[in-house]
Design an enzyme around this catalytic site. Structure first.
Site, PDB file in Angstrom:
ATOM      1  N   ALA A 165       1.006  -1.245  -0.014  1.00  0.00           N
ATOM      2  CA  ALA A 165       0.036   0.137   0.005  1.00  0.00           C
ATOM      3  C   ALA A 165       0.910   1.371  -0.200  1.00  0.00           C
ATOM      4  CB  ALA A 165      -1.014  -0.025   1.177  1.00  0.00           C
ATOM      5  N   ASP A 166       2.136   1.056   0.229  1.00  0.00           N
ATOM      6  CA  ASP A 166       2.979   2.367   0.498  1.00  0.00           C
ATOM      7  C   ASP A 166       4.117   2.064  -0.046  1.00  0.00           C
ATOM      8  OD1 ASP A 166       3.748   4.954   0.798  1.00  0.00           O
ATOM      9  OD2 ASP A 166       4.070   4.656   3.042  1.00  0.00           O
ATOM     10  N   LEU A 167       4.391   1.481  -1.337  1.00  0.00           N
ATOM     11  CA  LEU A 167       5.864   1.430  -1.803  1.00  0.00           C
ATOM     12  C   LEU A 167       6.685   2.780  -2.059  1.00  0.00           C
ATOM     13  CD1 LEU A 167       7.536  -0.760  -2.773  1.00  0.00           C
ATOM     14  CD2 LEU A 167       6.645  -0.506  -5.069  1.00  0.00           C
ATOM     15  N   ASN A 171      10.770   2.213   2.232  1.00  0.00           N
ATOM     16  CA  ASN A 171      10.325   0.893   2.430  1.00  0.00           C
ATOM     17  C   ASN A 171      10.810  -0.299   1.319  1.00  0.00           C
ATOM     18  OD1 ASN A 171       8.462   1.548   4.602  1.00  0.00           O
ATOM     19  ND2 ASN A 171       6.829   2.099   3.225  1.00  0.00           N
TER      20      ASN A 171
END
Length: 248
Positions: A165-167, A171
């Site tokens: 959801a938050d590449l 991360n």
């Protein structure tokens, strides 16, 4: 294979890998217990590195973001144990680990109820010697070989239907051996592979890199991003072709 075990507490529960050789307690999720309160390292809301009886881990407390954070910094609405942020991420990481995808292995997750809400924490294995892609950007260390390793990893996750959801560059971890891992799968889930969300993942990564100043690096587009896109599409096309050839 992660051996999932759940242990109840008076105000919540802990899910953990029964193969740890140690049973986590509530203190494991308290940064002050480890004498490291205030030492944060990257990630949304901050991550604290701790040395547990099960080994070196990254401890993350779940924090709300955006407008919701004005109401409460870290309390979420209770809708059931299986739907807590910590338990959902632990379950997803366990599934990804079973698929042999490069993630930080789940060690334990905890939620503690308070009225109609809950707070949550997650412990994952620390990937020793790794640094974020954001750190590489800060040093200007981007090249086609790194792009190929990153895109190969992202393609593996996407082909498996693992939606991050938050590449972003914080991360994506790059190990000392050049291996690439993805971390922070909060709000991630398994989805049917589809071009739309897969491309949205890459677009989010690009926005992150540009926000960190990568666009100002010499040859960013030509030496890093364009090779990354080309390698990604090539990897996905080869996988699709292999699947077609394998079909009866």
């Amino acid at each position: 294979m992660i051996q999932v075990q759940v242990q109840s507490m008076s105000d919540g529960a802990i899910v953990y890998d029964a193969a740890l050789g140690a049973v986590p307690t509530a203190e494991w999720f308290d940064a002050a217990h480890w004498g490291l309160l205030g030492r944060a390292a990257g990630g949304r809301g901050g991550v604290v590195f701790v040395d547990t009886p099960a080994g070196a881990c990254a401890l993350r407390h779940y924090h709300r973001v955006g407008l919701a954070a004005r109401v409460s910094a870290d309390v979420y609405v209770w809708t059931g144990a299986a739907r807590t942020r910590a338990f959902r991420e632990f379950d997803l990481l366990a599934r990804l680990a079973d698929l042999h995808l490069p993630v930080s292995l789940p060690v334990a997750a905890c939620y503690r109820r308070s009225g109609l809400g809950y707070r949550a924490d997650l412990l994952t294995r620390r990937i020793e010697g790794a640094e974020t892609l954001a750190a590489r950007v800060a040093r200007g260390e981007l090249d086609p070989r790194l792009a190929e390793r990153i895109v190969g990893t992202v393609a593996r996750f996407n082909r498996a239907g693992a939606f991050h959801a938050d590449l972003n560059a914080h991360n994506v971890l790059v190990g000392g051996d050049g291996g690439v891992s993805l971390i922070d799968f909060d709000r991630g889930r398994m989805r049917k592979p589809h071009f739309t969300w897969q491309q949205a993942n890459l677009a989010r990564l690009l926005r992150s890199l540009r926000k960190l100043g990568a666009r100002h690096l010499d040859g960013f587009e030509s030496r890093f991003w364009h090779p990354l896109l080309a390698a990604y599409h090539d990897a996905m096309a080869r996988r699709a072709l292999a699947g077609t050839e394998a079909a009866p």
